[in-house]
Design an enzyme around this catalytic site. Structure first.
Site, PDB file in Angstrom:
ATOM      1  N   SER A  66       0.797  -1.205   0.000  1.00 31.14           N
ATOM      2  CA  SER A  66       0.000   0.000   0.000  1.00 31.14           C
ATOM      3  C   SER A  66       0.840   1.269   0.000  1.00 31.14           C
ATOM      4  O   SER A  66       1.459   1.596  -0.993  1.00 31.14           O
ATOM      5  CB  SER A  66      -0.943  -0.055   1.204  1.00 31.14           C
ATOM      6  OG  SER A  66      -1.939   0.912   1.121  1.00 31.14           O
TER       7      SER A  66
ATOM      8  N   ASP B 263       9.499   4.697 -10.759  1.00 30.17           N
ATOM      9  CA  ASP B 263       9.003   5.260 -12.028  1.00 30.17           C
ATOM     10  C   ASP B 263       9.798   6.485 -12.467  1.00 30.17           C
ATOM     11  O   ASP B 263       9.954   6.729 -13.669  1.00 30.17           O
ATOM     12  CB  ASP B 263       7.528   5.639 -11.891  1.00 30.17           C
ATOM     13  CG  ASP B 263       6.604   4.431 -12.025  1.00 30.17           C
ATOM     14  OD1 ASP B 263       7.116   3.310 -12.159  1.00 30.17           O
ATOM     15  OD2 ASP B 263       5.372   4.624 -11.990  1.00 30.17           O
TER      16      ASP B 263
ATOM     17  N   LYS C 251      -1.059  -4.213  -3.167  1.00 33.27           N
ATOM     18  CA  LYS C 251      -2.339  -3.633  -2.751  1.00 33.27           C
ATOM     19  C   LYS C 251      -2.480  -2.247  -3.372  1.00 33.27           C
ATOM     20  O   LYS C 251      -1.772  -1.322  -3.010  1.00 33.27           O
ATOM     21  CB  LYS C 251      -2.452  -3.517  -1.237  1.00 33.27           C
ATOM     22  CG  LYS C 251      -3.784  -2.872  -0.811  1.00 33.27           C
ATOM     23  CD  LYS C 251      -3.848  -2.600   0.664  1.00 33.27           C
ATOM     24  CE  LYS C 251      -5.187  -1.970   1.037  1.00 33.27           C
ATOM     25  NZ  LYS C 251      -5.418  -0.652   0.445  1.00 33.27           N
TER      26      LYS C 251
END
Length: 559
Positions: free
Chosen positions: A292, A303, A317
């Protein structure tokens, strides 16, 4: 940005929450909603009036709610009033009590360390003290749950304890006035060597960003120019805290995360320039227990090519829950959106509906084969995983990860391949070393801690020598063969048979655990974590990757 709650439910026990809730309201739209509500009401009325035995209507109602939520997803859950209260305390960053870190060993309640500045600390209660009586009741044989029940309580109330302290002939009596006690999410912040700093975050609560900033400032003041951020085993928490921590690490204005749902408009969070650690290299450690909010941070770092992600594939999650409060203090967490990393990845693992689907969802994370990539299932995947796992050192994920129908391909800012649909795949796989049955037995019987208490009592000069300087203890104190001989003898007395082959295989880990347990008894849990890093194979492999992390930093993630 609206605050959401991120977290996972493992074995239906670990429940995490958010403080600001929403009252249940009528008027929700849906196909034949009125007819379905009337059907539920009729069933409830029939059962309560006609069932052969008396009916507990509260349990019946809670069961109905839980049954509905089981048809949705694994993270939509119901919390009883007690669970909801505990969850709020957990994530507010404080609770009310006497302020001690404790453990129960040999049926005895032992103070590991008083919380600095807390009511026990102010009165002079010390680590190693044994609480033998609470008010008028003996504390011998008390359970962990019993300690919490008797020592926690509203601010301003009092509790009297009697303490047995080494060197004192009589019991010491303290009347403690309970107060608000801060709880911490940064469990370690230490310099490892040269210019490398290490910060571990256990969960994301209201105070996590403040704690993280304090840790960054402290380590930068000690010369930190490289950072290891450890999110292993971190199950998540507050979204806004994950965003703020990501912001500290990302330069310029860059997307951190976005969320969108059927009735929730897309919301984007961006970094701002001018934070504490935007340029120097960073490595983030993750494992299958990182979920999470942890995946938000690691996904944003990956990224934007800001640093390296090292360890195992994370939990997976990617669902956002909002809490809805009931008048009786209970609540339910309902998934209202999905979150996505900056490149557009949803990292939510597939799941099935129903109770069985929920159980399979959580058992999958427990049953991943040793070294499993977390990307595939089946015999071929297991074979590949074992082949990968047999290699020594860090394994570059890009050498074998392949997109499929579930794990779609995405690109980082600099064009590196990353996958969605099943957690955050690390840039480099490193798996935690396994330990033998002998090690597991001594740990399961709390022998490390029992031995540490006895050793400190038998060697009082140790505390006097190191008490004011835990770093000096980490550098200088050595667990000798003689100490380990005493430890093995203690294990034998606990009916743990000595196994020479297993002992030799795990000797360095056993010695490290003994040293860590001694540190814990003097300075508390953070000192134990700091000692454990000395033999952390994942960390040690990650440190070798800093030249690659530096290359990423030099490529420039600042936009």
């Amino acid at each position: 940005m609206r605050r959401f709650s991120f977290g996972i439910l493992i074995v239906a026990v670990m429940i995490f929450g958010i403080i600001v809730g929403t009252r249940i309201q009528s008027g929700v739209s849906g196909d034949n909603l009125f007819d379905q509500q009337r059907k539920v009401n009729q069933a409830f009325s029939i059962i309560s009036k006609s069932y052969v035995d008396d009916v507990d209507t509260q349990k019946l109602t809670e069961g109905a709610i839980e049954g509905m939520l089981e048809r949705l997803d694994p993270h939509s859950v119901y919390l009883s009033a007690d669970q909801n209260k505990k969850s709020k305390e957990e994530f507010q960053g404080n609770f009310e009590g006497i302020g001690i870190e404790f453990q129960v060993l040999k049926d005895t309640l032992i103070v590991v360390s008083p919380v600095p500045g807390g009511p026990s600390d102010r009165l002079g209660i010390m680590s190693g003290d044994r609480i033998v009586q609470i008010n008028d009741t003996s504390a011998i044989g008390i359970t962990q749950e019993g300690v919490v029940k008797k020592l926690r309580g509203p601010k301003g109330t009092k509790v009297t304890v009697k303490i047995l302290r080494v060197g004192e002939k009589e019991l010491l009596t303290y009347t403690i006035t309970r107060d608000k006690i801060p709880s911490y999410s940064v469990s370690a912040a230490v310099m490892l060597k040269d210019d490398v700093g290490y910060i571990r975050i256990d969960r994301f609560i209201q105070t996590t960003h403040d704690e993280f900033v304090d840790a960054l400032k402290e380590l930068k003041g000690k010369g930190m120019k490289k950072l290891v951020l450890d999110l292993r085993g971190n199950p998540g928490g507050y979204l806004d805290q994950a965003i703020k921590i990501s912001d500290e690490l990302l330069g310029g204005v860059q997307k951190i995360v976005y969320t969108k749902g059927r009735n929730s408009p897309e919301e984007n969070a961006f970094s701002r320039p001018g934070d504490l650690y935007e340029k120097d290299p960073v490595i983030v450690l993750v494992n299958r227990g990182s979920a999470s909010a942890s995946e938000i941070v690691s996904g944003a770092i990956q990224d934007h090519d800001r640093g390296l992600i090292v360890g195992e594939t994370t939990f997976g999650k990617g669902l956002v829950q909002r809490p809805f409060e009931f008048p009786d203090g209970s609540s339910m967490r309902v998934t209202i959106a999905k979150y996505y990393t900056p490149s557009g990845r949803s990292i939510q693992r597939p799941y099935g509906e129903s109770k069985k689907g929920r159980e399979e969802y959580y058992s999958e994370i427990q049953e991943r084969e040793l070294g499993e990539t977390g990307l595939d299932k089946g015999e071929e995947a297991k074979k590949k995983a074992l082949e990968i796992r047999s290699k020594k050192g860090a394994i570059e994920a890009s050498s074998f990860i392949k997109p499929d129908s579930i794990h779609k391909a995405f690109k980082t800012d600099n064009g590196r391949l990353v996958l969605g649909g099943g957690g955050i795949t690390p840039d480099y796989f490193v798996w935690t070393d396994t330990v033998t049955r002998y090690y597991r037995q001594v740990r399961s019987k709390l022998l490390f801690y029992e031995f540490a208490v006895d050793y400190i009592n038998q060697n009082p000069s140790l505390r006097k020598k190191y008490e004011s300087n835990s770093d000096k203890f980490r550098r200088e104190f050595q667990v000798t063969p003689e100490i380990m001989k005493q430890f093995v003898a203690a294990a034998t007395r606990k009916e743990i048979p000595y196994n020479e082959e297993e002992y030799k295989r795990d000797e360095k880990y056993l010695m490290n655990a003994v040293k860590g347990a001694i540190a814990r008894q003097i300075w508390g849990g953070k000192a134990e974590v700091a000692v454990s890093l000395e033999e952390d194979n994942v960390l040690n492999e990650a440190l070798k990757l800093f030249p690659k992390a530096e290359s990423l930093a030099k490529m420039g993630s600042l936009k």
